[in-house]
Scaffold this active site. Structure first.
Site, PDB file in Angstrom:
ATOM      1  N   ASP A 255       3.621  11.512  -0.378  1.00 52.93           N
ATOM      2  CA  ASP A 255       2.542  10.691   0.150  1.00 52.93           C
ATOM      3  C   ASP A 255       1.944   9.945  -1.033  1.00 52.93           C
ATOM      4  O   ASP A 255       2.080  10.351  -2.189  1.00 52.93           O
ATOM      5  CB  ASP A 255       1.504  11.556   0.855  1.00 52.93           C
ATOM      6  CG  ASP A 255       0.742  10.782   1.922  1.00 52.93           C
ATOM      7  OD1 ASP A 255       0.684   9.538   1.813  1.00 52.93           O
ATOM      8  OD2 ASP A 255       0.201  11.398   2.846  1.00 52.93           O
ATOM      9  N   TRP A 256       1.267   8.850  -0.742  1.00 57.20           N
ATOM     10  CA  TRP A 256       0.867   7.916  -1.789  1.00 57.20           C
ATOM     11  C   TRP A 256      -0.141   8.571  -2.740  1.00 57.20           C
ATOM     12  O   TRP A 256      -1.206   9.028  -2.337  1.00 57.20           O
ATOM     13  CB  TRP A 256       0.311   6.650  -1.169  1.00 57.20           C
ATOM     14  CG  TRP A 256       1.327   5.557  -1.016  1.00 57.20           C
ATOM     15  CD1 TRP A 256       1.186   4.251  -1.401  1.00 57.20           C
ATOM     16  CD2 TRP A 256       2.648   5.649  -0.465  1.00 57.20           C
ATOM     17  NE1 TRP A 256       2.341   3.540  -1.113  1.00 57.20           N
ATOM     18  CE2 TRP A 256       3.249   4.370  -0.545  1.00 57.20           C
ATOM     19  CE3 TRP A 256       3.391   6.688   0.079  1.00 57.20           C
ATOM     20  CZ2 TRP A 256       4.542   4.112  -0.097  1.00 57.20           C
ATOM     21  CZ3 TRP A 256       4.690   6.438   0.526  1.00 57.20           C
ATOM     22  CH2 TRP A 256       5.245   5.159   0.434  1.00 57.20           C
TER      23      TRP A 256
END
Length: 870
Positions: A255-256
């Site tokens: 995930d970012w």
């Protein structure tokens, strides 16, 4: 630290590898491995961190073009390169889940694929496969269901739709990232059965049935009693379960900004760090390999997984020399049209209508016959969400829509011209005022309209200026690279007598002055965490009251001094919101005006619900009540007009204390861009609200099995075990407002008989349940036939009932139909944590058939011989 060898390339236990469904599966990897051997270590490591916020690096020597990703799952956001780009805004996943129809979900996946290609996107970060463990979860609207089986079936269908047209799905967030409170740090603590039978189950089903080409690792972590680690580092679950046990052969994407380590994440099974170009890998990972902390073979495996993804999405061609023109890529079919079409809008309209749930229609008010409406009395459309509908949830799912059809627009277009339509808000349900209108703002230097932004370097020198005619400076980053501060200045002119409330919302380090006096300041030095907890979307606020005495306009000088926030791969930005609530009618006055309109109308339609302050990524709700004053509005309108339809415009459960008092009640979700047309189709009988609840709607907050997302010492304890959602309601014998699976429609149904036949020897492959049913009502309708499993009482502890299978049938009025529901063998099994395997206890199982988890009309018993599934 003892280096680990790379995970096995092939699947175990005879399971087909997850990427084998793609052209050129692992059997064709030999050529890819040869390409990888031609790269040095630094070049290989470079490929494993994003080149930008959305794109991975290219490598001419491999024939690799940049693989581009984009957020979902309510559409395809794009990459932001074109700030004016718009796209299709679909109903939220919970609305899609309410169709209980994998064909509809797959159809939506195909539409997303077309949209992705239109925007140059190769990987859509969807579908979400997390569960609606608690109704207060901020991203509840973004998840399909509280039930693992329903989630897995629909998520697999979306994956098939996307990848069938050459666009990769990226199911997320692996695993147990089911709430938003401190979401980047908490650990989900659970036993092995809960992990396997609840949280991992839908991911396992998606991999087995749809073969996704990538998977996203969550921000949060899991403590499963064996290992406690963030998901970007969790060796047991990412490498052990996902890759080795399940045979997943694609890349695991962070995930970012979720990756916070080098060797631990590389060894844990993560393959791609996003976003880029910076991050914890790069030179640090190269050094870790050379120091013997990470095997180079493990880096090669990560690059191989990336190349498989690129091959599947058409981003891998023939190698070429850097600096020379690249050869053409393989084609991926005909190019989509440049802009979304009316046919695509029609699909979204149909899905929004199909997923709408008719919870109650005691008075037979629906559908409304347009010809029978009193044209002069007409329809009164009432409610805060009638005026300002909430079409999509906040956060990374947000899509700038190519168009939106409001409830007002949709109903006016559908009603006969002779029928009067009046619109009344009935009170404001938002805590925050709207942005300051541009007409009230004046540039103090130029004299024209707007807010002036001075861009200053660290020494205070002015580098550039900008003027914009808006009070919304959210995520503003249009300034020179050396900008250290952005100073906003404007003059606010107030004419209307009374007290105006001016409110500021800012993030980071800032100072706000009004007429030279400091009224608000902040000193938050966080960078990327301001993005991750969505503070830049909904910053903390402060307001001041500005009285205007009526003797003339009041001019107010406003200055907002903002230090630039450096959010790594998310860029550099500032955020300031200038909002104004002018004098106006009180909530009581607005309600009274709406009630009077309802009293005079032939039919009243009241639309209540949530808004962007309530349902969003980045935080969890603190309660389930509708934002005030909507409960009072509903009760008073119903008292004034017995011909009242109430529509709930919300993605997640809210308490409806008046639910059993209203004549007709529809749940319309977060319906996307075609909201108005879909609602009009339903109210006037052009479409059937065939949806069924994919979660349980509580009647009382105190009955909710998991009422909050509170952390204790950084941990979320899954103390409910396998009793998630409707399973817990059944275990505790509680009565909800409406149960899991409930929904009415335009007709009535008789369930006449059911039998079950083994799908394999002794039911080893499950059973096929055949149900005879009849449409006993006056209209054609769609029915969702649901089958629930009750296990023998003398076996291991289990929920009283679990969803075992379902299907939908469409039947003409007065006709009969035969529905076939496949009940897979896995639903009979349980996890034995002592032996580390799944097994099926022997005995007599009961299959209950009906319309919801509490409306079960038939049953059939099946005998199961005990098995060990491994």
């Amino acid at each position: 630290m003892t280096p680990l060898s790379p995970p096995a390339a092939g699947p175990r236990r005879g399971r087909p590898a997850a990427s084998d469904a793609a052209p050129g599966g692992p059997a064709d990897d030999a050529g890819l491995r040869r390409r990888i051997r031609g790269l040095d270590l630094e070049s290989k490591v470079r490929l494993l961190t994003g080149a930008t916020l959305w794109a991975l690096p290219d490598e001419p020597r491999l024939g690799l073009r940049p693989v581009v990703m984009s957020d979902g799952p309510q559409g395809v956001r794009g990459t932001g390169e074109d700030p004016d780009a718009r796209g299709l805004l679909a109903p939220a996943p919970s609305a899609v889940a309410a169709t209980w129809d994998p064909e509809t979900a797959e159809r939506l996946g195909r539409l997303f694929a077309v949209e992705a290609r239109r925007k140059g996107v190769d990987v859509v970060l969807a579908p979400p496969v997390n569960l609606q463990r608690t109704p207060v979860a901020g991203r509840h609207f973004e998840y399909f269901s509280e039930d693992p089986l329903l989630t897995g079936v629909l998520a697999a269908a979306v994956v098939r739709g996307l990848q069938g047209r050459g666009v990769a799905a990226c199911p997320k967030h692996f695993v147990a990232n089911d709430s938003e409170t401190d979401r980047t740090r908490y650990r989900s603590r659970m036993d092995e059965r809960t992990l396997r039978e609840v949280c991992l189950a839908p991911f396992e089903q998606v991999l087995a049935e749809a073969g996704p080409w990538s998977v996203m690792a969550a921000y949060s972590g899991v403590d499963d009693g064996v290992e406690s680690a963030p998901m970007t580092e969790h060796r047991r679950l990412v490498r052990g379960v996902l890759k080795e046990e399940w045979g997943f052969t694609g890349p695991v994407v962070s995930d970012w900004a979720a990756t916070r380590s080098t060797a631990a994440s590389a060894l844990g099974g993560l393959d791609l760090v996003m976003p880029g170009p910076d991050g914890p890998w790069g030179a640090a990972l190269t050094a870790a390999v050379r120091a013997g902390e990470v095997p180079e073979e493990l880096v090669d495996d990560k690059v191989l997984r990336l190349l498989r993804l690129a091959r599947n999405t058409g981003r891998l061609g023939d190698p070429w020399e850097p600096g020379t023109p690249p050869p053409p890529l393989p084609t991926r079919g005909p190019a989509p049209s440049e802009a979304p079409s009316e046919e695509e809008f029609a699909v979204l309209r149909e899905i929004a209508a199909r997923g709408t749930v008719l919870l109650r229609d005691e008075a037979g008010l629906l559908p409304i016959a347009p010809d029978g409406l009193d044209g002069d009395a007409g329809v009164a459309l009432i409610g805060p969400n009638a005026v300002d509908p909430y079409l999509q949830g906040g956060g990374s799912a947000y899509v700038p829509a190519v168009r939106t059809v409001s409830f007002v627009e949709g109903l006016r277009a559908a009603l006969p011209e002779r029928v009067r339509l009046t619109v009344h808000r009935g009170g404001d349900s938002r805590r925050r005022p709207p942005f300051v209108p541009a007409a009230l703002l004046t540039d103090p230097d130029g004299g024209g309209p707007g807010v002036r932004a001075d861009h200053l370097d660290a020494a205070g020198r002015t580098l550039d200026t900008d003027v914009r005619a808006t009070g919304d400076w959210g995520g503003y980053g249009d300034f020179p690279a050396d900008t250290h501060r952005v100073v906003l200045r404007t003059v606010l002119t107030l004419d209307e007598p009374g007290t105006h409330h001016l409110e500021f919302g800012c993030v980071g380090r800032f100072r706000v002055t009004v007429d030279g006096e400091t009224v608000f300041h902040g000193d938050d030095d966080r960078g990327v965490d301001l993005i991750l907890d969505s503070s830049h979307h909904h910053p903390r606020t402060h307001g001041v009251d500005l009285p205007v005495d009526g003797s003339g306009p009041r001019r107010v000088e406003v200055t907002v001094d903002l230090t630039v926030v450096d959010a790594d791969g998310y860029g550099r930005f500032v955020t300031a919101h200038l909002r104004l609530r002018p004098p106006g009618p009180s909530p009581e006055e607005e309600i009274a005006e709406a009630v009077d309109a309802a009293r005079r109308a032939d039919v009243a339609v009241v639309v209540v619900g949530t808004n962007e302050e309530v349902e969003s990524e980045g935080w969890d709700r603190t309660g389930l009540e509708l934002p005030a004053p909507q409960d009072e509005l509903v009760r008073r309108v119903v008292a004034a007009n017995p011909r009242t339809v109430v529509v709930v415009n919300a993605g997640a459960p809210v308490l409806l204390p008046w639910a059993q008092e209203v004549p007709a009640l529809l749940w319309a979700w977060l319906p996307g861009q075609e909201a108005g047309h879909a609602l009009a189709d339903l109210l006037l009988g052009r479409a059937e609200p065939a949806g069924r609840l994919p979660w349980t709607l509580p009647a009382r907050a105190e009955d909710v099995p998991v009422p909050n997302a509170v952390l204790v010492d950084g941990t979320v304890a899954y103390s409910e075990g396998v009793h998630i959602g409707h399973r817990a309601w059944d275990r505790d014998g509680l009565t909800p407002a409406f149960p899991f699976g409930h929904g009415l429609g335009w007709t009535t149904w008789a369930y006449e008989s059911a039998d079950a036949a083994p799908a394999g020897p002794d039911g080893s492959d499950g059973f096929r349940v055949t149900v005879e049913l009849a449409n006993t009502g006056p209209r054609e309708g769609r029915e969702t036939v649901q089958v629930y499993l009750e296990a023998p009482p003398d076996g291991p502890e289990r929920p009283p009932r679990t969803l075992a299978g379902f299907t939908t049938v469409r039947v003409a009025a007065g006709a009969r139909a035969r529905a076939h529901v496949d009940v897979p063998a896995r639903v009979f099994g349980v996890r034995d944590p002592d032996r580390g395997r799944r097994w099926t206890p022997p005995g007599r199982y009961r299959l209950r058939v009906g319309r919801s988890s509490r409306d079960l009309r038939l049953s059939v018993d099946v005998e199961i011989a005990g098995t060990e599934d491994g």
